[in-house]
Design a protein around this motif. Sequence first.
Motif, PDB file in Angstrom:
ATOM      1  N   ARG A   1       0.840  -1.209   0.000  1.00  0.00           N
ATOM      2  CA  ARG A   1       0.000   0.000   0.000  1.00  0.00           C
ATOM      3  C   ARG A   1       0.871   1.255   0.000  1.00  0.00           C
ATOM      4  O   ARG A   1       0.629   2.196  -0.759  1.00  0.00           O
ATOM      5  CB  ARG A   1      -0.886   0.029   1.245  1.00  0.00           C
ATOM      6  CG  ARG A   1      -2.011  -0.968   1.170  1.00  0.00           C
ATOM      7  CD  ARG A   1      -2.726  -1.043   2.491  1.00  0.00           C
ATOM      8  NE  ARG A   1      -3.776  -2.039   2.403  1.00  0.00           N
ATOM      9  CZ  ARG A   1      -4.951  -1.938   3.013  1.00  0.00           C
ATOM     10  NH1 ARG A   1      -5.214  -0.903   3.766  1.00  0.00           N
ATOM     11  NH2 ARG A   1      -5.846  -2.876   2.886  1.00  0.00           N
ATOM     12  N   CYS A   2       1.859   1.247   0.877  1.00  0.00           N
ATOM     13  CA  CYS A   2       2.733   2.414   0.971  1.00  0.00           C
ATOM     14  C   CYS A   2       3.518   2.593  -0.325  1.00  0.00           C
ATOM     15  O   CYS A   2       3.696   3.712  -0.818  1.00  0.00           O
ATOM     16  CB  CYS A   2       3.667   2.250   2.167  1.00  0.00           C
ATOM     17  SG  CYS A   2       4.731   3.662   2.430  1.00  0.00           S
ATOM     18  N   GLN A   3       3.943   1.466  -0.892  1.00  0.00           N
ATOM     19  CA  GLN A   3       4.696   1.511  -2.150  1.00  0.00           C
ATOM     20  C   GLN A   3       3.834   2.082  -3.282  1.00  0.00           C
ATOM     21  O   GLN A   3       4.312   2.884  -4.092  1.00  0.00           O
ATOM     22  CB  GLN A   3       5.178   0.079  -2.482  1.00  0.00           C
ATOM     23  CG  GLN A   3       6.175   0.001  -3.621  1.00  0.00           C
ATOM     24  CD  GLN A   3       7.475   0.763  -3.341  1.00  0.00           C
ATOM     25  OE1 GLN A   3       7.851   0.981  -2.178  1.00  0.00           O
ATOM     26  NE2 GLN A   3       8.142   1.207  -4.394  1.00  0.00           N
ATOM     27  N   ASN A   4       2.565   1.694  -3.311  1.00  0.00           N
ATOM     28  CA  ASN A   4       1.656   2.227  -4.335  1.00  0.00           C
ATOM     29  C   ASN A   4       1.546   3.745  -4.231  1.00  0.00           C
ATOM     30  O   ASN A   4       1.609   4.458  -5.227  1.00  0.00           O
ATOM     31  CB  ASN A   4       0.257   1.598  -4.202  1.00  0.00           C
ATOM     32  CG  ASN A   4       0.250   0.146  -4.620  1.00  0.00           C
ATOM     33  OD1 ASN A   4       1.148  -0.299  -5.331  1.00  0.00           O
ATOM     34  ND2 ASN A   4      -0.745  -0.612  -4.175  1.00  0.00           N
ATOM     35  N   LEU A   5       1.388   4.223  -2.999  1.00  0.00           N
ATOM     36  CA  LEU A   5       1.284   5.674  -2.788  1.00  0.00           C
ATOM     37  C   LEU A   5       2.592   6.368  -3.171  1.00  0.00           C
ATOM     38  O   LEU A   5       2.597   7.384  -3.879  1.00  0.00           O
ATOM     39  CB  LEU A   5       0.951   5.956  -1.310  1.00  0.00           C
ATOM     40  CG  LEU A   5       0.967   7.424  -0.898  1.00  0.00           C
ATOM     41  CD1 LEU A   5      -0.184   8.189  -1.544  1.00  0.00           C
ATOM     42  CD2 LEU A   5       0.898   7.563   0.626  1.00  0.00           C
ATOM     43  N   LEU A   6       3.701   5.794  -2.703  1.00  0.00           N
ATOM     44  CA  LEU A   6       5.031   6.363  -2.961  1.00  0.00           C
ATOM     45  C   LEU A   6       5.288   6.507  -4.461  1.00  0.00           C
ATOM     46  O   LEU A   6       5.711   7.568  -4.945  1.00  0.00           O
ATOM     47  CB  LEU A   6       6.068   5.438  -2.314  1.00  0.00           C
ATOM     48  CG  LEU A   6       7.542   5.716  -2.534  1.00  0.00           C
ATOM     49  CD1 LEU A   6       7.938   6.990  -1.838  1.00  0.00           C
ATOM     50  CD2 LEU A   6       8.385   4.570  -1.982  1.00  0.00           C
ATOM     51  N   GLU A   7       5.009   5.443  -5.212  1.00  0.00           N
ATOM     52  CA  GLU A   7       5.268   5.485  -6.660  1.00  0.00           C
ATOM     53  C   GLU A   7       4.354   6.488  -7.347  1.00  0.00           C
ATOM     54  O   GLU A   7       4.775   7.223  -8.236  1.00  0.00           O
ATOM     55  CB  GLU A   7       5.102   4.089  -7.276  1.00  0.00           C
ATOM     56  CG  GLU A   7       6.294   3.214  -6.956  1.00  0.00           C
ATOM     57  CD  GLU A   7       6.092   1.747  -7.329  1.00  0.00           C
ATOM     58  OE1 GLU A   7       5.115   1.445  -8.057  1.00  0.00           O
ATOM     59  OE2 GLU A   7       6.906   0.924  -6.871  1.00  0.00           O
ATOM     60  N   TRP A   8       3.104   6.490  -6.922  1.00  0.00           N
ATOM     61  CA  TRP A   8       2.132   7.422  -7.513  1.00  0.00           C
ATOM     62  C   TRP A   8       2.604   8.864  -7.315  1.00  0.00           C
ATOM     63  O   TRP A   8       2.600   9.677  -8.240  1.00  0.00           O
ATOM     64  CB  TRP A   8       0.776   7.186  -6.854  1.00  0.00           C
ATOM     65  CG  TRP A   8      -0.393   7.848  -7.503  1.00  0.00           C
ATOM     66  CD1 TRP A   8      -1.175   7.349  -8.501  1.00  0.00           C
ATOM     67  CD2 TRP A   8      -0.951   9.143  -7.176  1.00  0.00           C
ATOM     68  NE1 TRP A   8      -2.172   8.238  -8.820  1.00  0.00           N
ATOM     69  CE2 TRP A   8      -2.057   9.344  -8.028  1.00  0.00           C
ATOM     70  CE3 TRP A   8      -0.614  10.140  -6.261  1.00  0.00           C
ATOM     71  CZ2 TRP A   8      -2.842  10.497  -7.988  1.00  0.00           C
ATOM     72  CZ3 TRP A   8      -1.386  11.295  -6.217  1.00  0.00           C
ATOM     73  CH2 TRP A   8      -2.488  11.460  -7.075  1.00  0.00           C
ATOM     74  N   LEU A   9       3.038   9.173  -6.098  1.00  0.00           N
ATOM     75  CA  LEU A   9       3.472  10.546  -5.791  1.00  0.00           C
ATOM     76  C   LEU A   9       4.767  10.905  -6.513  1.00  0.00           C
ATOM     77  O   LEU A   9       4.865  11.967  -7.134  1.00  0.00           O
ATOM     78  CB  LEU A   9       3.663  10.716  -4.279  1.00  0.00           C
ATOM     79  CG  LEU A   9       2.386  10.780  -3.441  1.00  0.00           C
ATOM     80  CD1 LEU A   9       2.714  10.799  -1.957  1.00  0.00           C
ATOM     81  CD2 LEU A   9       1.555  12.017  -3.807  1.00  0.00           C
ATOM     82  N   ASN A  10       5.762  10.009  -6.428  1.00  0.00           N
ATOM     83  CA  ASN A  10       7.052  10.333  -7.042  1.00  0.00           C
ATOM     84  C   ASN A  10       6.926  10.533  -8.546  1.00  0.00           C
ATOM     85  O   ASN A  10       7.561  11.425  -9.121  1.00  0.00           O
ATOM     86  CB  ASN A  10       8.083   9.245  -6.731  1.00  0.00           C
ATOM     87  CG  ASN A  10       8.707   9.438  -5.350  1.00  0.00           C
ATOM     88  OD1 ASN A  10       8.594  10.517  -4.743  1.00  0.00           O
ATOM     89  ND2 ASN A  10       9.350   8.404  -4.840  1.00  0.00           N
ATOM     90  N   GLU A  11       6.090   9.710  -9.162  1.00  0.00           N
ATOM     91  CA  GLU A  11       5.900   9.821 -10.605  1.00  0.00           C
ATOM     92  C   GLU A  11       5.270  11.170 -10.964  1.00  0.00           C
ATOM     93  O   GLU A  11       5.718  11.862 -11.870  1.00  0.00           O
ATOM     94  CB  GLU A  11       4.959   8.708 -11.041  1.00  0.00           C
ATOM     95  CG  GLU A  11       5.175   8.192 -12.440  1.00  0.00           C
ATOM     96  CD  GLU A  11       4.350   6.940 -12.619  1.00  0.00           C
ATOM     97  OE1 GLU A  11       3.270   7.043 -13.233  1.00  0.00           O
ATOM     98  OE2 GLU A  11       4.767   5.872 -12.098  1.00  0.00           O
ATOM     99  N   ARG A  12       4.241  11.539 -10.243  1.00  0.00           N
ATOM    100  CA  ARG A  12       3.496  12.755 -10.602  1.00  0.00           C
ATOM    101  C   ARG A  12       4.164  14.042 -10.133  1.00  0.00           C
ATOM    102  O   ARG A  12       4.039  15.074 -10.773  1.00  0.00           O
ATOM    103  CB  ARG A  12       2.064  12.669 -10.061  1.00  0.00           C
ATOM    104  CG  ARG A  12       1.231  11.759 -10.929  1.00  0.00           C
ATOM    105  CD  ARG A  12       0.060  11.174 -10.208  1.00  0.00           C
ATOM    106  NE  ARG A  12      -0.631  10.234 -11.086  1.00  0.00           N
ATOM    107  CZ  ARG A  12      -0.259   8.982 -11.282  1.00  0.00           C
ATOM    108  NH1 ARG A  12       0.815   8.501 -10.682  1.00  0.00           N
ATOM    109  NH2 ARG A  12      -0.935   8.190 -12.104  1.00  0.00           N
TER     110      ARG A  12
END
Length: 308
Positions: free
Chosen positions: A141-152
């Motif tokens: 879950r945390c990884q999903n959020l992290l990737e979403w944020l870093n990408e955008r």
Amino acid sequence: MKAPTSKLSSLQPEPLAAWAKEAINRAKSGQFPAYLPLLAQADREGFAVQIRAIDGQFFGFGSAEKTFPLMSVVKPFVLLYLLCELGETAVFDNVGCEPSELPFNSLNQLQTDKGKPRNPMINSGAIVLASLIPGENAVSRCQNLLEWLNERANSQLFVDELMLDSVNATPNQNNLDLALEMVESGYIQDSEIALETYNRVCCLAGTVTDLAKLGMLLVNSGDRAISEHSRTVKALMATCGLYQASGRFAVRVGLPTKSGVSGAILSVIPGEGAIGCYSPPLDKEGNSIGGLFLLEQIAKALRLSVFD
Ligand code: GLN
């Protein structure tokens, strides 16, 4: 096409340095969160700020390389992520959007509200939101959020594993009580995964550059879903982001702002840019003393209040 200019670009280095020095000075009398031992070891005079303008300029003062955990500054971004991924109904069925009057971790507040968190900027609200993040377990879950944020945001957030170990080694009875109360009221199914996810996302860390870049997501992201939901996130930052101090800050400064117990603080200036600041000592409400001072000086000098 030429990028629009921002009031922020007119800020001169000399006044910024003078305000930062005064911010460091005022912060000396502040407190550290005793319930998070590793945070309590922070450098009292540690300080960094980055100002990013919509025209692409950025500048700052202090320890640009210093990394720190976002703690509650992650909350608006958990909210943004879930609004984009799940939509408004799924989010606001589970959390309110009214300002709170008690401290950010108050069980009393939650009980007064019959087990439904008052807003997403306090611990109960963010624990509920953590339970809604898609993923099999807290790590994914945390990884999903992290990737979403870093990408955008084009940021380089990472999980501060040392901080997470320290958080896990010092169980937080308060947050546990909040989670259990919400299991009771039916807003959370599994308190363990909710808390584990919450603790992990609070330990997402970065520099003031990352902080300001996150802020820019709410200013000019270019992503249609984010633009659609950023108004909601900014409104909740302005009304709830500094807990009981939110109203006072809206009058004095007038910027959507979110703080965290690490001393991180982020202000968004709609149509202009974002200011990310780090200064660890806190006031009695758990907001960064130096950060609040600096934001107020910048906002007054440049007439940045959204209410001007
Ligand atoms: N992780 C912290 C806590 O649960 C975050 C709170 C904060 O930054 N205000 O207490």
